[in-house]
Design an enzyme around this catalytic site. Structure first.
Site, mmCIF file in Angstrom:
data_model
loop_
_atom_site.group_PDB
_atom_site.id
_atom_site.type_symbol
_atom_site.label_atom_id
_atom_site.label_comp_id
_atom_site.label_asym_id
_atom_site.label_seq_id
_atom_site.Cartn_x
_atom_site.Cartn_y
_atom_site.Cartn_z
ATOM 1 N N GLU A 188 33.583 25.691 42.829
ATOM 2 C CA GLU A 188 33.192 23.895 42.548
ATOM 3 C C GLU A 188 32.327 23.246 42.892
ATOM 4 O O GLU A 188 31.546 22.181 42.401
ATOM 5 C CB GLU A 188 34.652 23.472 42.884
ATOM 6 C CG GLU A 188 35.782 24.823 42.268
ATOM 7 C CD GLU A 188 37.431 23.231 42.230
ATOM 8 O OE1 GLU A 188 38.124 23.141 41.531
ATOM 9 O OE2 GLU A 188 37.020 23.658 43.572
ATOM 10 N N ARG B 51 37.737 10.904 39.821
ATOM 11 C CA ARG B 51 38.243 11.792 38.148
ATOM 12 C C ARG B 51 37.036 12.622 37.822
ATOM 13 O O ARG B 51 37.187 13.364 36.462
ATOM 14 C CB ARG B 51 38.903 10.793 37.406
ATOM 15 C CG ARG B 51 39.766 10.370 37.825
ATOM 16 C CD ARG B 51 40.521 9.122 37.128
ATOM 17 N NE ARG B 51 40.825 9.501 35.518
ATOM 18 C CZ ARG B 51 42.403 9.288 35.189
ATOM 19 N NH1 ARG B 51 42.952 9.521 36.026
ATOM 20 N NH2 ARG B 51 42.212 9.467 33.612
ATOM 21 N N LYS C 250 38.806 15.172 38.238
ATOM 22 C CA LYS C 250 39.913 15.429 39.086
ATOM 23 C C LYS C 250 40.910 15.836 38.325
ATOM 24 O O LYS C 250 42.000 16.720 38.398
ATOM 25 C CB LYS C 250 39.692 14.570 39.894
ATOM 26 C CG LYS C 250 40.743 14.258 40.237
ATOM 27 C CD LYS C 250 40.798 15.293 41.569
ATOM 28 C CE LYS C 250 41.599 15.292 42.541
ATOM 29 N NZ LYS C 250 41.998 16.626 43.624
ATOM 30 N N CYS D 212 37.642 11.310 31.719
ATOM 31 C CA CYS D 212 38.339 9.971 30.989
ATOM 32 C C CYS D 212 39.176 8.672 32.412
ATOM 33 O O CYS D 212 39.913 9.825 32.650
ATOM 34 C CB CYS D 212 37.769 9.582 30.027
ATOM 35 S SG CYS D 212 36.790 10.483 29.410
ATOM 36 N N GLU E 204 41.363 31.283 45.666
ATOM 37 C CA GLU E 204 41.209 29.824 45.922
ATOM 38 C C GLU E 204 39.943 29.849 47.032
ATOM 39 O O GLU E 204 38.943 28.571 46.850
ATOM 40 C CB GLU E 204 41.868 29.385 47.113
ATOM 41 C CG GLU E 204 42.234 27.857 47.827
ATOM 42 C CD GLU E 204 42.175 26.613 46.084
ATOM 43 O OE1 GLU E 204 42.228 26.894 44.866
ATOM 44 O OE2 GLU E 204 41.655 24.957 46.652
ATOM 45 N N TRP F 232 34.036 11.099 30.200
ATOM 46 C CA TRP F 232 33.715 12.707 30.626
ATOM 47 C C TRP F 232 33.535 12.933 29.445
ATOM 48 O O TRP F 232 34.888 13.662 28.361
ATOM 49 C CB TRP F 232 34.910 13.048 31.386
ATOM 50 C CG TRP F 232 34.754 14.195 31.661
ATOM 51 C CD1 TRP F 232 34.163 15.656 32.909
ATOM 52 C CD2 TRP F 232 34.925 15.524 31.056
ATOM 53 N NE1 TRP F 232 33.970 16.536 33.054
ATOM 54 C CE2 TRP F 232 34.583 17.633 32.018
ATOM 55 C CE3 TRP F 232 36.152 16.159 30.080
ATOM 56 C CZ2 TRP F 232 35.278 17.943 31.999
ATOM 57 C CZ3 TRP F 232 36.241 17.339 29.866
ATOM 58 C CH2 TRP F 232 35.816 18.586 30.560
ATOM 59 N N ASN G 210 41.413 7.126 26.870
ATOM 60 C CA ASN G 210 41.158 8.608 27.093
ATOM 61 C C ASN G 210 41.762 9.556 26.552
ATOM 62 O O ASN G 210 42.668 8.889 25.966
ATOM 63 C CB ASN G 210 41.935 8.502 28.365
ATOM 64 C CG ASN G 210 41.164 7.858 29.593
ATOM 65 O OD1 ASN G 210 40.017 7.397 29.698
ATOM 66 N ND2 ASN G 210 41.805 7.624 31.007
ATOM 67 N N GLY G 211 41.064 10.739 26.490
ATOM 68 C CA GLY G 211 42.217 11.674 25.607
ATOM 69 C C GLY G 211 41.193 12.070 24.316
ATOM 70 O O GLY G 211 39.872 12.340 24.385
ATOM 71 N N HIS H 85 37.081 48.875 41.756
ATOM 72 C CA HIS H 85 37.076 49.170 40.490
ATOM 73 C C HIS H 85 36.564 48.198 40.109
ATOM 74 O O HIS H 85 36.529 47.693 39.012
ATOM 75 C CB HIS H 85 38.590 49.219 39.952
ATOM 76 C CG HIS H 85 39.687 49.788 40.825
ATOM 77 N ND1 HIS H 85 39.733 50.714 40.531
ATOM 78 C CD2 HIS H 85 39.887 49.272 41.728
ATOM 79 C CE1 HIS H 85 40.079 51.699 41.429
ATOM 80 N NE2 HIS H 85 41.297 50.647 41.881
ATOM 81 N N LYS I 150 36.608 27.159 45.172
ATOM 82 C CA LYS I 150 36.618 25.851 46.170
ATOM 83 C C LYS I 150 34.637 26.367 45.802
ATOM 84 O O LYS I 150 33.960 24.896 45.701
ATOM 85 C CB LYS I 150 36.382 26.064 47.568
ATOM 86 C CG LYS I 150 37.701 25.483 47.929
ATOM 87 C CD LYS I 150 37.937 24.291 47.696
ATOM 88 C CE LYS I 150 38.973 24.204 45.982
ATOM 89 N NZ LYS I 150 39.922 23.875 45.751
HETATM 90 C C1 G6P Z 1 41.559 20.185 37.711
HETATM 91 C C2 G6P Z 1 40.868 20.062 39.546
HETATM 92 C C3 G6P Z 1 41.374 21.341 40.024
HETATM 93 C C4 G6P Z 1 42.737 20.702 40.237
HETATM 94 C C5 G6P Z 1 42.830 21.435 38.331
HETATM 95 C C6 G6P Z 1 45.111 20.776 38.671
HETATM 96 O O1 G6P Z 1 40.518 21.329 37.581
HETATM 97 O O2 G6P Z 1 39.171 20.357 40.063
HETATM 98 O O3 G6P Z 1 40.981 20.685 41.294
HETATM 99 O O4 G6P Z 1 43.279 22.160 40.901
HETATM 100 O O5 G6P Z 1 42.757 20.388 37.196
HETATM 101 O O6 G6P Z 1 45.450 20.211 38.756
HETATM 102 P P1 G6P Z 1 47.605 19.711 38.992
HETATM 103 O O7 G6P Z 1 45.975 18.182 39.778
HETATM 104 O O8 G6P Z 1 47.455 19.619 37.741
HETATM 105 O O9 G6P Z 1 46.779 20.049 40.454
#
Ligand code: G6P
Length: 613
Positions: A493, A27, A608, A2, A486, A77, A103-104, A509, A490
């Site tokens: 996501e 976000r 985000k 949010c 990672e 969100w 928010n929250g 395994h 990616k």
């Molecule tokens: C969310 C984002 C990720 C990020 C993670 C941790 O899931 O979509 O891209 O890695 O949060 O966020 P931070 O701001 O703590 O690195």
């Protein structure tokens, strides 16, 4: 997640709020809304599910009242209740007097809702937020409390996290913003005020910012404001910071997506994270200076983070153990905060977070502080909650990251962890002066970032070949196991393709059962001590007809024979290899998502900055 933007001043609110919402789109959200108030106290609420553009179109059609003197806006969100128009914010109390964005999460919304229902309050939405606005309205209507007191009384009764901005029809000249657990910034200009869940919707209007602390509220009346406590009716000092910002962070320039721009920015961001922090054979991390003697003496290091930052943490563990020979435990922040912990007052706990606002990481750090550990933040956002809650820290300095899938922040985090590991190794006399000098010579390795980016078209062609695959395996060993994780993250996501990262040998395994002629397997193969071993792992997949994509710094023929697709990156050291391989994987995922015509910057369901548990 949010987002909030609010404005109070003499200008037309709507364009400020709509442009602010656009800045918050990065976000992640599923609906948006705006409420504005006129001098006479007429409140107009407009909400839509879907994108800010849809909200803007409706507002353009029905006219935006230029006479409004204040407004609040929100991107939601969904947490409690479906992502639809009714559940979108702002929410208004049943007497249409108090209107609020939030928010929250209000954790005890259920008993409060039951209480309010027993008082015949009628609810329209399924949200926890409506409970809060109705509670404020309930106190206000009882007539004993004024606006500020009603907000305070309601906030004192809710559990959970919140950042809110509230307007009141009876006091059009007032606006109240408050926070606990979720960030909120107040921007101040002459006779006008801006509120944002981060500074992105504010910073083009004013650089004078107050970051509200937990349990603080900003009470704005006419042209004046006070910072007050939520717990008691007392005024607090106003700590105004001047924030520097670069306008290009919010502009895609020649790129179609922020993620693409941010991948390319790594030419500069990686060096920004290093520049000024090294001499010929030393690392200077000024942000850690005050605590360095305790950090250096510690024999237990914990790293805690979420998502991509957690992957950086795994690389950090490898580097710190390799160079400084101190054991490092890496734990997801969501686990760390509740698990039994061995953290004590001799431990160092490093929190890694791009946003500096991730709720679980923040909670993990608070726990580490409670246990008396030295806490270090590796954050990208100055002034963020994690950067303020930690004892000391290092900023990654890569500018605002807007694409939801983190790219430039990750490579900067690795750079910082590399510097940290070397500094610790040097302080603990675990590394020779000549080895330090060799490690700290970044001159040629930084140029190699550019040469990897030049391979973009080659990577794009390969990516497009595999865009219709339904599952991927990413395999690497040692430092490149987190790189595999990672790379897989990616892809998941932004392309919604199922992908798993595994240590290359561990693949036997279980995951090997998935391999067939349709399944792409991405191998990360540096020419190091694991090279021969990983070649055997490739053979194992190849003999089961799996498709093989290899990223390597070796030009040996055997790799050409084994690979269906081969991407050769320049030779460099261990650390830089994983940075270069990561960039290849970022581009690979990017082009698959583009090939699938997806919204790379705002993938479905993702946020985000995850400011709820
Ligand atoms: C969310 C984002 C990720 C990020 C993670 C941790 O899931 O979509 O891209 O890695 O949060 O966020 P931070 O701001 O703590 O690195």
């Amino acid at each position: 997640m949010c987002g909030i933007v609010a404005y109070k001043g003499q200008k037309n609110c709507y364009p400020i709020l709509i442009n602010g919402l656009k800045k918050l789109e990065y976000r992640g959200y599923d609906s948006a809304g705006v409420a504005c108030i006129t001098e006479q106290g007429k409140i107009t609420v407009t909400k839509r599910s879907g994108k800010v553009k849809q909200l803007e179109d409706v507002l353009k059609k029905h006219g935006m009242n230029k006479k409004c003197i204040g407004g609040i806006a929100h991107t939601r969100w969904a947490t409690h209740g479906r992502p639809n128009q009714i559940n979108a914010h702002p929410h208004i109390d049943e007497s249409a007097t108090i209107v609020l964005v939030h928010n929250g999460i209000i954790e005890n919304y259920d008993p409060i809702k039951k209480f309010l229902k027993s008082k015949k309050v009628k609810f329209k939405s399924e949200t926890d937020t409506e409970v809060l606005v109705q509670l404020i309205g309930y106190f206000y209507k009882k007539g004993k409390l004024n606006f500020e007191q009603s907000v305070r009384a309601a906030l004192q009764r809710v559990d959970g996290a919140y950042a809110i901005v509230v307007l009141n029809k009876d006091e059009p000249d007032s606006m109240i913003a408050a926070r606990k657990g979720s960030p909120l910034a107040l921007g101040i200009n002459e006779k006008e005020f801006f509120v944002g869940s981060d500074i992105s919707p504010i910073i083009s209007h004013t650089q004078q910012i107050i970051y509200l602390e937990d349990s603080q509220m900003a009470v704005i009346k006419n042209d004046n404001y006070e910072i007050k406590s939520i717990d008691k009716d007392i005024s607090l000092p106003k700590i105004v910071e001047k924030i520097d910002y670069k306008i290009d962070d919010y502009d895609k320039g020649k790129f179609k997506f922020f993620m693409h721009k941010e991948i390319h920015e790594q030419v500069d961001t990686i060096s920004n994270s290093i520049i000024g922090r090294t001499t010929e054979h030393n690392v200077i991390l000024n942000g850690l200076l005050e605590y360095w003697s305790q950090i250096e003496a510690s024999d237990k290091i914990f790293i805690t983070a979420c998502g991509t930052s957690w992957h950086a943490g795994l690389i950090g563990k490898n580097l710190i153990e390799r160079f400084a020979k101190v054991p490092v435990h890496v734990e997801y922040a969501s686990e760390f905060r509740y698990n039994r912990t061995l953290v004590d007052n001799k431990s160092v706990v490093i929190a890694i977070s791009q946003s500096g606002e991730t709720a679980d990481t923040l909670a993990a750090i608070k726990k580490a502080n409670d246990y008396g550990a030295i806490t270090i933040g590796i954050c990208n956002v100055a002034g963020s909650s994690i950067s303020r809650e930690t004892d000391c820290g290092v900023f990654t300095r890569c500018g605002h990251e807007i694409g939801v899938a983190s790219t430039k922040a990750f490579t900067a985090q690795i750079s910082i962890l590399y510097l940290f590991a070397l500094k610790l190794a040097s302080s603990r006399k675990q590394i020779s002066k000549s080895a330090m000098t060799a490690h700290l010579d970044f001159s040629s390795s930084l140029r190699k970032v550019r040469s990897v980016l030049r391979k973009e078209n080659e990577i794009k062609k390969i990516a497009l070949k595999y865009k219709n695959a339904s599952d991927f395996l990413y395999l690497g060993r040692g430092l490149n196991f987190p790189v595999a994780l990672e790379g897989a993250l990616k892809l998941k996501e932004i392309s919604y393709i199922h992908a798993e990262g595994y240590p290359a040998a561990e693949m036997k395994h279980g995951p090997i059962a998935l391999v067939d002629k349709n399944m792409p397997n991405v191998f990360i193969v540096p020419k190091d001590m694991t090279y021969e071993k990983i070649i055997s792992n490739i053979e194992e997949i190849r003999s089961r007809k799996g498709k093989i994509i290899i990223i390597t710094d070796s030009k040996e023929k055997i790799l050409k024979d084994l690979a269906h697709d081969l991407i050769i990156i320049p030779k460099t050291n261990h650390y830089m290899f994983c940075v270069l391989a990561t960039i290849v994987l970022q581009l690979f995922a990017y082009y698959i998502a583009v090939g699938k015509k997806l919204n790379v910057d705002q993938p479905r369901n993702l946020a985000k900055s995850v400011t709820v548990e």
